[in-house]
Design a protein around this motif. Sequence first.
Motif, PDB file in Angstrom:
ATOM      1  N   ILE A 193       0.863  -1.179   0.000  1.00  0.00           N
ATOM      2  CA  ILE A 193       0.000   0.000   0.000  1.00  0.00           C
ATOM      3  C   ILE A 193       0.900   1.229   0.000  1.00  0.00           C
ATOM      4  N   GLU A 194       0.849   1.995  -1.074  1.00  0.00           N
ATOM      5  CA  GLU A 194       1.580   3.265  -1.086  1.00  0.00           C
ATOM      6  C   GLU A 194       0.625   4.300  -0.536  1.00  0.00           C
ATOM      7  N   THR A 226       5.382  -2.256   8.048  1.00  0.00           N
ATOM      8  CA  THR A 226       5.288  -0.846   7.672  1.00  0.00           C
ATOM      9  C   THR A 226       6.682  -0.300   7.357  1.00  0.00           C
ATOM     10  N   ALA A 227       6.702   0.718   6.508  1.00  0.00           N
ATOM     11  CA  ALA A 227       7.976   1.347   6.173  1.00  0.00           C
ATOM     12  C   ALA A 227       7.781   2.842   5.974  1.00  0.00           C
ATOM     13  N   HIS A 228       8.881   3.561   6.096  1.00  0.00           N
ATOM     14  CA  HIS A 228       8.891   5.003   5.920  1.00  0.00           C
ATOM     15  C   HIS A 228       9.227   5.292   4.458  1.00  0.00           C
ATOM     16  N   GLY A 229       8.246   5.812   3.744  1.00  0.00           N
ATOM     17  CA  GLY A 229       8.372   5.899   2.295  1.00  0.00           C
ATOM     18  C   GLY A 229       9.299   6.965   1.766  1.00  0.00           C
ATOM     19  N   LYS A 258       4.258   4.697   4.079  1.00  0.00           N
ATOM     20  CA  LYS A 258       3.768   6.079   4.137  1.00  0.00           C
ATOM     21  C   LYS A 258       4.587   6.952   3.187  1.00  0.00           C
ATOM     22  N   THR A 259       3.888   7.649   2.329  1.00  0.00           N
ATOM     23  CA  THR A 259       4.586   8.481   1.356  1.00  0.00           C
ATOM     24  C   THR A 259       3.746   9.730   1.098  1.00  0.00           C
ATOM     25  N   TYR A 260       4.111  10.508   0.115  1.00  0.00           N
ATOM     26  CA  TYR A 260       3.380  11.744  -0.150  1.00  0.00           C
ATOM     27  C   TYR A 260       3.599  12.138  -1.598  1.00  0.00           C
TER      28      TYR A 260
END
Lengths: 356, 324
Positions: A193-194, A226-229, A258-260
């Motif tokens: 999941i992006e 989970t990862a820090h995108g 998690k990204t943006y």
Amino acid sequence: MATAGAKKTRSKEKPGKSPAVLPILTATERVDLLRKMVLIRRFEQKAAQAFMQAKIKGFCHLYIGQEAVAVGSISTLHEGDAVITAYRDHGHALARGMSARECMAELFGKITGCSRGKGGSMHFFSKEKHFHGGHGIVGGQTPLAAGIAFAQKYNQSGAVTVCYLGDGAVNQGAFHEALNLAALWKLPVIYVIENNEYAMGTSQHRSSAGDPLVKRADGYDMAGITAHGADVDDVREKMWDAVQLARTESLPSLVEIKTYRYRGHSMSDPGHYRSKDEIENRKKEADPLALYRERLYKEKALTEKQYEEIERQCVAEAEDSVAFAESSPEPEVNTVFEDIFAPEDQMPEFRPPIGS
Amino acid sequence: MAVCTMREALNQALSEEMERDERVFLMGEEVAEYQGAYKVSSGLLQKFGPKRVVDTPISESGFAGLGVGAAMMGLRPVVEFMTWSFSMVAYDQIVNNAGAIRYMSGGQYSIPIVFRGSSGAGLQVGATHSHTPENWYANVPALTVITPGFPDDAKGLLKSAIRSNNPVCFIENEKLYGFKDEVPDGEWIVPIGQARIRREGNDVTLIANSASTHVALGAAGKLAANGISAEVIDLRTIKPLDLPTILASVAKTNRVVIVEENKPFAGWGAQVAYEIQHRSFDHLDAPIERVTGLDVPQPYARVLEQAVMPSEERVIAAAEKSLA
């Protein structure tokens, strides 16, 4: 995220099958990750420019801001592993090694494009690179990924599948059906999941009950990670666990990164649903390119001069892709009737032209 | 040549193709341990094991899409819908994925998949379970649509469908599973895209498919008693449509009645009528008649449902009108 952490350790509880450790990259390999991220950004900027000039039509969803997700995760895969994604697919295609030329030509609707001008922005394909699309219906690719992994297991190929989806896709029925099938049949697939916080213009808290989204793995007894995108190293590390679980134990995972995204949902997004400050702050705080570049500087893996050279090369490659796309021929109109049916079929050659 | 039921003929086709090609596998609800909701897959689990005869959860979108993904990788899935009425839940996967990936990818992928299962009305199962969706799927450019009406065609066409490298919607009719007829032994292939004249005649052409062919044949028998000679064409394949067979018959009889169980608006008969008037206008001596399922959701009560279904009486009336 306690839930995710607890699940993640599951594979490590089985010492006999503990995965190999994440390979430590050489300085050159690390610089190459940065190069790939820079290329994606410069490619997307050129695509935006061409869209504004009406050289690219239709929908155009840019990947700017999310580069570390595709580059970090795909860097953990073997060449024969499968990648499949949704409609924001330019970054994954480039990270998978498809050429900027064939991707840009597809955006321009040229015969030299990766889908011969028949797919467009949302439907990039390269069977050769095991890049199985580019899919336009939200969540529609998630059962396909289960099927690709099913075939990998059926054929005992040892390969795994990575399937990307956005945070909006977690509310589609097809996604839940795919997760259930993947877990039930122990398929070697990683659903990523992006989470860029917005399903088009609807923020996560207005569209999804339950936070974090990775908790949805629990109901299917799947590993949740989970990862820090914004951090390509963190993406690599966490994805490695999931990939090993799939490769060595044929178990699926759900990874939430998690990204943006810096740009609109698509090029036609006026952006009323979030503030300019929010976007500027995110760029300042956690830009994946800047973060990694500074880290490489600090570790003396990269000099400013080398970085300038990377920038120059990536801009040149993006510009070259535009020149290639512009100078490529349009598809001949008669190709519109090609690629509908498999030519090697036993069907009678005469298919009456219905409606003519 | 042995006499067997439609379900046995389908079972033979599945068994022979799975024997022939290890890439072929069957997947669907209750296909394995239950032995098939309509017993079409009876004995296949015992013969081929759980790797190739796969029970799925009630998850049509999931397993239809999974089948398409497996087909992209070169496997040859046969995906059973317990009834085609349930395929609506998987419509996106069938239309956007099975139906478009080859084209959207510029021809990089073949999708050698067969979606199959029962369909049709007349057994009082109400609106949600009675669809005949051949016209819905025939509207998707890359899908092949097959609707067998007899055991020999069922066997020969299912074998062709499994060997096709294109996505095929193989739409059986629940009313026919117990229908018995002769089926050739062993290798028996019926080509996709060829209609079959089931009864020859000179006065009027009845064009039908699947269970409607049996209605048309019944009507043709009764018309013969009144001195009217009806030719009955079983289309067998809805798409690609066998226009040469249709047009040759129209040139002979000059009158046409189309018999179809699907609903009238844009039913497959509307397309057939268009093609005939467009290509054989000068051969027509009367307007083309259509006998279709009536334009209402399928009712439950027997008397209501029978009124909605194409019947021999309606076909006879249409033929007589055409000949008046």
